[in-house]
Scaffold this active site. Structure first.
Site, short mmCIF file in Angstrom:
data_model
loop_
_atom_site.label_atom_id
_atom_site.label_comp_id
_atom_site.label_asym_id
_atom_site.label_seq_id
_atom_site.Cartn_x
_atom_site.Cartn_y
_atom_site.Cartn_z
N GLY A 239 0.91 -1.18 0.06
CA GLY A 239 -0.24 -0.11 -0.16
C GLY A 239 0.80 1.73 0.29
CD GLU A 273 0.23 -9.16 2.11
OE1 GLU A 273 -0.51 -8.59 1.73
OE2 GLU A 273 0.07 -10.43 2.26
N PRO A 274 4.87 -5.50 -1.19
CG PRO A 274 7.10 -4.99 -0.87
CD PRO A 274 6.49 -5.75 0.18
N GLY A 275 3.67 -3.71 -3.69
CA GLY A 275 3.81 -3.59 -4.92
C GLY A 275 4.08 -2.53 -6.09
NE ARG A 312 -2.97 3.03 -11.36
CZ ARG A 312 -2.18 4.16 -10.93
NH1 ARG A 312 -1.86 4.91 -12.06
NH2 ARG A 312 -3.00 4.99 -9.79
CB CYS A 342 -15.76 2.63 -29.30
SG CYS A 342 -14.78 3.03 -31.08
CD GLU A 343 -16.35 2.58 -23.24
OE1 GLU A 343 -17.24 3.47 -22.82
OE2 GLU A 343 -16.97 1.71 -24.26
CE1 TYR A 370 -1.51 -3.47 -8.63
CE2 TYR A 370 -0.58 -1.32 -7.59
CZ TYR A 370 -1.33 -3.10 -7.74
OH TYR A 370 -1.10 -3.06 -6.35
C1 LIG Z 1 -2.94 -4.97 -3.99
C2 LIG Z 1 -2.39 -5.66 -2.99
C3 LIG Z 1 -1.49 -5.51 -2.49
C4 LIG Z 1 -0.37 -4.41 -2.87
O1 LIG Z 1 -0.60 -3.28 -3.07
P1 LIG Z 1 0.45 -2.29 -3.38
O2 LIG Z 1 -0.66 -0.68 -2.87
O3 LIG Z 1 0.41 -1.80 -4.54
O4 LIG Z 1 1.55 -1.98 -2.74
C5 LIG Z 1 -0.94 -5.78 -0.87
N1 LIG Z 1 -1.54 -7.11 -0.75
C6 LIG Z 1 -2.52 -7.07 -0.98
C7 LIG Z 1 -3.64 -8.33 -0.04
C8 LIG Z 1 -2.98 -6.80 -1.90
O5 LIG Z 1 -4.34 -7.06 -2.57
#
Ligand SMILES: *Cc1c(COP(=O)(O)O)cnc(C)c1O
Length: 414
Positions: A239, A273-275, A312, A342-343, A370
């Site tokens: 997050g 859980e960084p994304g 996004r 077409c949107e 994303y």
């Molecule tokens: C999407 C998600 C993440 C990653 O979130 P980011 O905002 O990209 O860091 C981590 N854990 C869970 C359960 C998620 O659904």
């Protein structure tokens, strides 16, 4: 460090000019920097060094196999939300023993696959899922390691579509129901309670909601301990936000520092859980200008990339910087940058001052997270190619989709 910069007037990814990449790979095309990825990962890892931690990269942010493989080589674990992501992690050389399985709707088949692979933990989101997981584990005589994903009812102050830790959210187990469900889980055959999990949302640019969520988790950890249920780990989810425009998210070191301070001398292992924070700013979407439309009310740049390539802006009204690959001296005009779909929601950027001509290349910045993973074939548009740049070398890591493959699995009636 800036991995996308102008060199001799041309925007480059590391040492490779983007115009050369457009010529070689075509457009639209996602381009990622290996050095940027490694730098982001190492920064996070370094900030974790004093603690017993595991970084579980959130695969849904960007699931390209080569990118997952680079992260696996760096020692990263993974956070998955489907059997498809599990298969990707394994195919990329990732370790199941460092993989946590999140998501509200795990099917029996996905549970089987994850038990078979030997994942580190199932992050369970409901009582129904807990019962199903115990039954599946018993049927194959395995023990499923579980955390409960608890909804802390904390406001992350982000876009409502990416807030996940409020009471009205579909995610997690309501805070007040967590203790009774843990007591049940601890008694169920086929399960081993190993941790607790929270994920409050995405693109959060302030450490305070994370610290608040951790505080609520620790209250549960203590209450559980008092009843004899001892946890090995706390999973604090992902997050952490990035800078798209003028946001000022805390550096990994500051965000983690505040969390570790709140943890004090506790001996718990901490999972993250960084994304987005690892991959958001490592990539761009390279696109070519097809047409300019100058109108009374608005001017449009029509590009060959669209909402199906980068959703996004259409989905969240997200802001991405748009840079010309070669700067022109001409006076700039105010444009909406739009795609061919077409949107009316098909835009990449709005109200931008640009000096452009048809045929020019544009880079849509901060598109590493994303972007490709949310792409679709809407309007029967093949998905873009993906390239990873490593110094002076560009590697094609996913071919541009072919039109024939879009309908290759479809059948006519007899
Ligand atoms: C999407 C998600 C993440 C990653 O979130 P980011 O905002 O990209 O860091 C981590 N854990 C869970 C359960 C998620 O659904």
């Amino acid at each position: 460090m800036n991995f996308f910069s102008y060199q001799n007037g041309t925007l480059c990814a590391e040492k490779v000019p983007l115009d050369a990449m457009a010529a070689r790979f075509g457009t639209p095309c996602y381009i990622y920097s290996r050095a940027a990825l490694e730098s982001a990962y190492r920064e996070f890892e370094l900030a974790c060094a004093e603690r017993d931690t595991l970084i579980c990269y959130s695969v849904k942010a960007n699931s390209n196999l080569a990118l997952l493989n680079l992260l696996a080589r760096l020692g990263s674990g993974f956070d998955i939300v489907s059997g498809g992501e599990l298969a990707r992690v394994l195919a990329a050389g990732g370790s199941a023993a460092k993989t946590v399985f999140s998501g509200v709707g795990k099917s029996e088949a996905e549970m089987h696959a994850a038990l078979e692979a030997g994942v580190l933990c199932f992050n369970v989101e409901s009582e129904g899922e807990l019962d199903r997981l115990a039954a599946v584990a018993n049927s194959v005589r395995k023990i499923a390691p579980v955390s409960l994903r608890v909804n802390p009812d904390v406001d992350p102050k982000t876009h409502p579509y990416i807030a996940t830790g409020l009471r009205e959210s579909k995610f997690g187990i309501p805070y007040d129901e967590a203790l009774p469900l843990y007591r049940k889980a601890a008694k169920l055959a086929g399960l081993r309670v190993v941790g607790i999990d929270v994920h409050i949302g995405s693109q959060i640019v302030d450490a305070e909601p994370f610290v608040a969520a951790l505080g609520k988790m620790l209250e549960l950890v203590d209450a559980l301990g008092a009843t004899g249920v001892h946890l090995d780990h706390v999973d604090l989810g992902g997050g952490l936000g990035i800078r798209y425009r003028d946001e000022a998210p805390p550096a990994a070191r500051d965000y983690l520092g505040e969390l570790f301070r709140r943890l004090g001398s506790r001996k718990l292992r901490i999972l993250f859980e960084p994304g987005r924070s690892l991959v958001g700013n490592i990539g761009i979407l390279l696109t070519r200008v097809e047409y300019l439309k100058h109108g009374a009310a608005k001017n449009f740049v029509v590009t060959d990339a669209a909402m199906n390539d980068l959703l996004r802006p259409a989905l969240y009204d997200a802001w991405h910087d748009v840079l010309p690959v070669a700067r022109r001296g001409d006076p700039a005009r105010r444009y909406d940058v739009v795609g061919p779909v077409c949107e009316s929601a098909d835009f990449l950027a709005r109200e931008r001052l640009l000096a452009v001509a048809p045929g020019d290349l544009l880079a849509v910045m901060s598109a590493g997270a994303y972007g490709m993973t949310m792409s679709s074939n809407y309007n029967s548009r093949p998905r873009p190619a993906e390239v990873i740049v490593d110094g002076e070398t560009a590697h094609l890591v996913r071919e541009r989709e072919r039109v024939e493959s879009l309908f290759a699995s479809e059948r006519l009636l007899p």
